[in-house]
Scaffold this motif. Structure first.
Motif, short mmCIF file in Angstrom:
data_model
loop_
_atom_site.label_atom_id
_atom_site.label_comp_id
_atom_site.label_asym_id
_atom_site.label_seq_id
_atom_site.Cartn_x
_atom_site.Cartn_y
_atom_site.Cartn_z
N ARG A 1 9.36 -47.72 60.81
CA ARG A 1 9.35 -49.18 60.74
C ARG A 1 9.79 -49.78 62.07
O ARG A 1 9.23 -50.77 62.55
CB ARG A 1 10.27 -49.68 59.61
N PHE B 1 7.06 -49.62 64.87
CA PHE B 1 6.04 -50.65 64.77
C PHE B 1 6.60 -52.05 65.05
O PHE B 1 5.89 -52.92 65.56
CB PHE B 1 5.37 -50.60 63.38
N ARG B 2 7.89 -52.26 64.75
CA ARG B 2 8.49 -53.55 65.08
C ARG B 2 8.60 -53.72 66.59
O ARG B 2 8.22 -54.75 67.15
CB ARG B 2 9.88 -53.66 64.44
N GLN B 3 9.13 -52.69 67.27
CA GLN B 3 9.28 -52.78 68.73
C GLN B 3 7.93 -52.80 69.44
O GLN B 3 7.79 -53.40 70.52
CB GLN B 3 10.11 -51.60 69.25
N LEU B 4 6.94 -52.15 68.85
CA LEU B 4 5.62 -52.10 69.46
C LEU B 4 5.08 -53.49 69.75
O LEU B 4 4.44 -53.74 70.78
CB LEU B 4 4.66 -51.33 68.55
N GLU B 5 5.34 -54.41 68.84
CA GLU B 5 4.81 -55.77 68.99
C GLU B 5 5.43 -56.51 70.17
O GLU B 5 4.91 -57.54 70.60
CB GLU B 5 5.05 -56.56 67.70
N THR B 6 6.53 -56.02 70.70
CA THR B 6 7.20 -56.70 71.81
C THR B 6 6.85 -56.11 73.17
O THR B 6 7.28 -56.64 74.20
CB THR B 6 8.73 -56.62 71.64
N ALA C 1 1.54 -52.79 74.87
CA ALA C 1 1.36 -52.42 73.47
C ALA C 1 -0.01 -51.79 73.22
O ALA C 1 -0.15 -50.87 72.40
CB ALA C 1 1.53 -53.65 72.58
N ARG C 2 -1.04 -52.26 73.93
CA ARG C 2 -2.39 -51.72 73.70
C ARG C 2 -2.44 -50.22 74.01
O ARG C 2 -2.99 -49.44 73.24
CB ARG C 2 -3.40 -52.47 74.57
N ARG D 1 -0.39 -48.25 71.41
CA ARG D 1 -1.09 -48.10 70.12
C ARG D 1 -2.06 -46.93 70.17
O ARG D 1 -2.17 -46.16 69.21
CB ARG D 1 -1.83 -49.38 69.77
N MET E 1 -1.67 -51.28 61.59
CA MET E 1 -1.84 -50.00 62.26
C MET E 1 -1.60 -48.87 61.26
O MET E 1 -0.77 -48.97 60.37
CB MET E 1 -0.86 -49.88 63.42
N GLU F 1 3.90 -45.50 75.84
CA GLU F 1 3.27 -46.56 76.62
C GLU F 1 2.77 -46.08 77.98
O GLU F 1 2.12 -46.83 78.70
CB GLU F 1 4.23 -47.73 76.81
#
Length: 308
Positions: free
Chosen positions: A285, A288-293, A297-298, A301, A1, A263
């Motif tokens: 950082r 983007f780490r928390q975004l994956e959980t 998330a879509r 983003r 991203m 979100e």
């Protein structure tokens, strides 16, 4: 991203500062304004038929009233985890206690003998409560709209929320609505729901409409208020958040705050004002780490494309 866009505030001139804080262009898109105007005109002309047609076109379902019978409420509560139900009950209790304690009280003064001045607060007769929930049920929004209206003494509280894909209304929303003393929920959303509340098209008319929503809902509220059809609280939504963080800030907490709003909607806007370059990098950082959980998330983003 793509990494978030960075600006050195002290190096920007006035025009660049305005551009850095500008809202996403989609919010003022002429197509949004025109589409909403068309929906409102249709509802004004055709009433409930237009509301149903737009709802079926945009949400795939006609409006429906979900009565909160004891059976429906019991069924919804049974589907919730005990800790989630307890959290909803606690939230309702806390919001209710606060608004009852801060309810405006009548006041009377007599600046000089015989000149009596009174300030009296009277509830409006009805209010529309717009609760976003098509993709995810925003239970907190329902509570923070329904409880203040109850504390104010509004007799007619008309709650509307978009239908979800899997089911009309999420169990958590039904449980919260019952705890707030509502007798039902209208499963209808979007600009057509705002217009329906303003005209009383298929559901009770609201003297004033409250609650956040996407760009179309916010624009519908603006147009309805501009024409004097119903009052509004403010053109709330899409979500916005600005967090100021220095070197001592916990990156995990700041990232969670930013994502909690990102979100909500693809048009949401979140801004980080970092007083330290190292803090900015650590928080980025962590975002983007928390975004994956995130389950959403879509959507987050898409929103983060406007993050800076």
């Amino acid at each position: 991203m793509t990494p978030m866009r960075r600006f050195d505030w002290n190096a920007l001139d006035e025009a660049a500062r305005r551009a850095a804080l500008a809202r996403p262009a989609r919010r003022t898109d002429a197509r949004v304004i025109e589409t909403v105007a068309g929906i409102i005109a249709d509802v004004e002309r055709e009433g409930a038929r237009a509301v149903a047609r737009w709802s079926e076109t945009l949400d795939g379902a006609a409006p429906a009233f979900i009565e909160l019978t004891q059976g429906a409420v019991d069924k919804a509560r049974a589907r919730l985890a005990a800790e989630n139900l307890a959290a909803i009950e606690l939230a309702v209790e806390n919001v209710r206690r606060h608004h009852e304690a801060t309810r405006p009280r009548a006041a009377e003064t007599e600046p000089y003998p015989g000149a009596v001045c009174r300030q009296v607060f009277r509830p409006i007769r009805s209010c529309g409560l717009y609760v976003p929930g098509g993709a995810a049920p925003l239970v907190s929004t329902l509570i923070m709209l329904a409880e203040p209206a109850r504390a104010a003494g509004v007799c007619g509280r008309v709650a509307v929320t978009p239908p979800q894909r899997a089911e009309r209304i999420a169990p958590a929303m039904i449980a919260a609505a019952a705890l707030c003393g509502l007798d039902g929920l209208w499963s209808v959303g979007g600009a057509q729901a705002v217009a329906a509340l303003a005209f009383g098209a298929g559901l009770p008319r609201a003297e004033k409409i409250f609650g956040p929503g996407n760009a179309y809902v916010a624009e519908a509220k603006r147009q309805i208020a501009a024409r004097g059809l119903s009052g509004i609280d403010l053109p709330a939504g899409p979500s916005e958040l600005l967090v100021i963080a220095d070197a001592s800030a916990d990156p995990g907490v700041v990232a969670a705050d930013l994502l909690s709003q990102a979100e909500h909607d693809a048009d949401a806007q979140v801004i980080l004002v970092a007083l330290d370059d190292g803090a900015a990098r650590r928080i980025e950082r962590e975002v983007f780490r928390q975004l994956e959980t995130l389950p959403r998330a879509r959507v987050a983003r898409q929103s983060l494309e406007e993050m800076r």
